[in-house]
Design an enzyme around this catalytic site. Structure first.
Site, PDB file in Angstrom:
ATOM      1  N   HIS A   1      -7.213  -5.827  -0.168  1.00 26.99           N
ATOM      2  CA  HIS A   1      -6.102  -4.926  -0.190  1.00 26.99           C
ATOM      3  C   HIS A   1      -4.936  -5.500   0.447  1.00 26.99           C
ATOM      4  CE1 HIS A   1      -4.110  -0.928  -1.003  1.00 26.99           C
ATOM      5  NE2 HIS A   1      -3.984  -0.697   0.351  1.00 26.99           N
TER       6      HIS A   1
ATOM      7  N   SER B   1       0.766  -1.078   0.038  1.00 24.58           N
ATOM      8  CA  SER B   1      -0.079  -0.151   0.056  1.00 24.58           C
ATOM      9  C   SER B   1       0.924   1.347   0.007  1.00 24.58           C
ATOM     10  CB  SER B   1      -0.863   0.022   1.151  1.00 24.58           C
ATOM     11  OG  SER B   1      -1.814   0.926   1.097  1.00 24.58           O
TER      12      SER B   1
ATOM     13  N   ASP C   1      -9.772  -4.670  -5.690  1.00 23.99           N
ATOM     14  CA  ASP C   1      -9.425  -4.107  -4.419  1.00 23.99           C
ATOM     15  C   ASP C   1      -9.926  -2.711  -4.417  1.00 23.99           C
ATOM     16  OD1 ASP C   1      -7.757  -2.514  -2.949  1.00 23.99           O
ATOM     17  OD2 ASP C   1      -5.744  -3.314  -3.534  1.00 23.99           O
TER      18      ASP C   1
END
Length: 285
Positions: free
Chosen positions: A259, A111, A231
């Protein structure tokens, strides 16, 4: 060059001097000439990589840590000004690499840590061998022919939720897992629940207001770009964009949804990571 506002000694949060590895609750396991440095994402902790550490520690030195403000990082690690932009987290990463004298690094950045990992590799290219982006994005906001997955109205609504509602933690957990109210993974929900609202709000703005597209062409190492096709935070189009914009990139989509594929699809991610490490290993002679 990374520019991050340093903490001041007058700040009470920094009254007790600590080494950065201690402040970020760093754990070093395994051994080997090559280093796997795992960096988690928003409202998460280093435990999200437990299955990767278990798989790779027998053959690599693995390093995990908690980002400033998250997990078991010391309160002195987070500063609202330093960490109001991703460059602050990238500067932390560079400081940690220098403090531990890490070499031959493959950074696995999830991320927000995908882009901060890229920044760190540009700042210290001699210490890296490769980068793995897990559900990473250089830009979340749509515009100028670019599709990042969010418009201004949806981002402003998210900031308002985090800043003014007690229900933001459930919304973030659902976004991370794409479960939309279904039963969640207890450890993921717990890491979100333990995040202070001020940290979450500041980090959310740092992430979603960032535009790191200008960093992509500066990558000097092979990059594995991977994510699920479902996602909520990073649409498929972002993976394709990264693969095209990076000088040396491989794109591979993971099965499942959400995610956090390192947590929900660990075997599939481990297989991709193993193949990438083999491909980027220096050749004898």
């Amino acid at each position: 060059m990374l520019i991050a506002t340093p903490p001041t000694q007058a700040d009470p949060h920094f009254a007790v001097p600590m080494q950065i590895a201690d402040r970020l609750n760093t754990r070093i396991r395994g051994s080997g000439e090559r280093t796997l440095l795992f960096a988690h994402g928003f409202c998460s902790t280093q435990e999200v990589f437990d299955r990767q550490v278990e798989a790779f520690a027998p053959h690599y030195r693995t390093v995990t840590f908690d980002l400033a403000g998250f997990g078991a990082s010391h309160p002195s690690s987070w500063h609202p000004e330093r960490h109001s932009a991703l460059e602050g987290y990238a500067a932390d990463l560079v400081d940690l690499i220098d403090a531990l004298d890490l070499q031959r690094i493959t950074l696995v950045g999830a991320s927000m840590s995908a882009m901060t990992g890229l920044m760190a590799s540009v700042a210290r290219p001699e210490r890296f061998e490769g980068l793995v982006f897990v559900s990473g994005s250089p830009r979340y906001l749509n515009g100028d022919g670019y599709f990042g997955g969010f418009d201004r109205e949806s981002l402003d609504g998210f900031y308002a939720l985090v800043g003014g509602s007690v229900y933001w933690r459930k919304a973030v957990t659902d976004m991370l897992l794409n479960l939309q109210g279904a039963e969640t993974l207890e450890d993921v929900a717990r890491s979100v629940d333990c995040t202070r609202t001020e940290v979450a709000y500041t980090a959310a703005r740092a992430i979603f207001e960032s535009d790191c597209r200008c960093w992509l062409a500066r990558a000097r190492h092979p990059v594995l770009v991977t994510q699920t096709r479902a996602d909520e935070a990073v649409p498929e189009a972002v993976g394709h964009y990264l693969a095209q914009a990076l000088p040396d990139a491989q794109l591979a989509f993971l099965p499942g949804r959400g995610h956090l594929p390192m947590r929900t699809q660990p075997e599939a991610l481990n297989a991709l990571l193993s193949a990438f490490l083999e491909r980027t290993a220096p050749r004898a002679g």
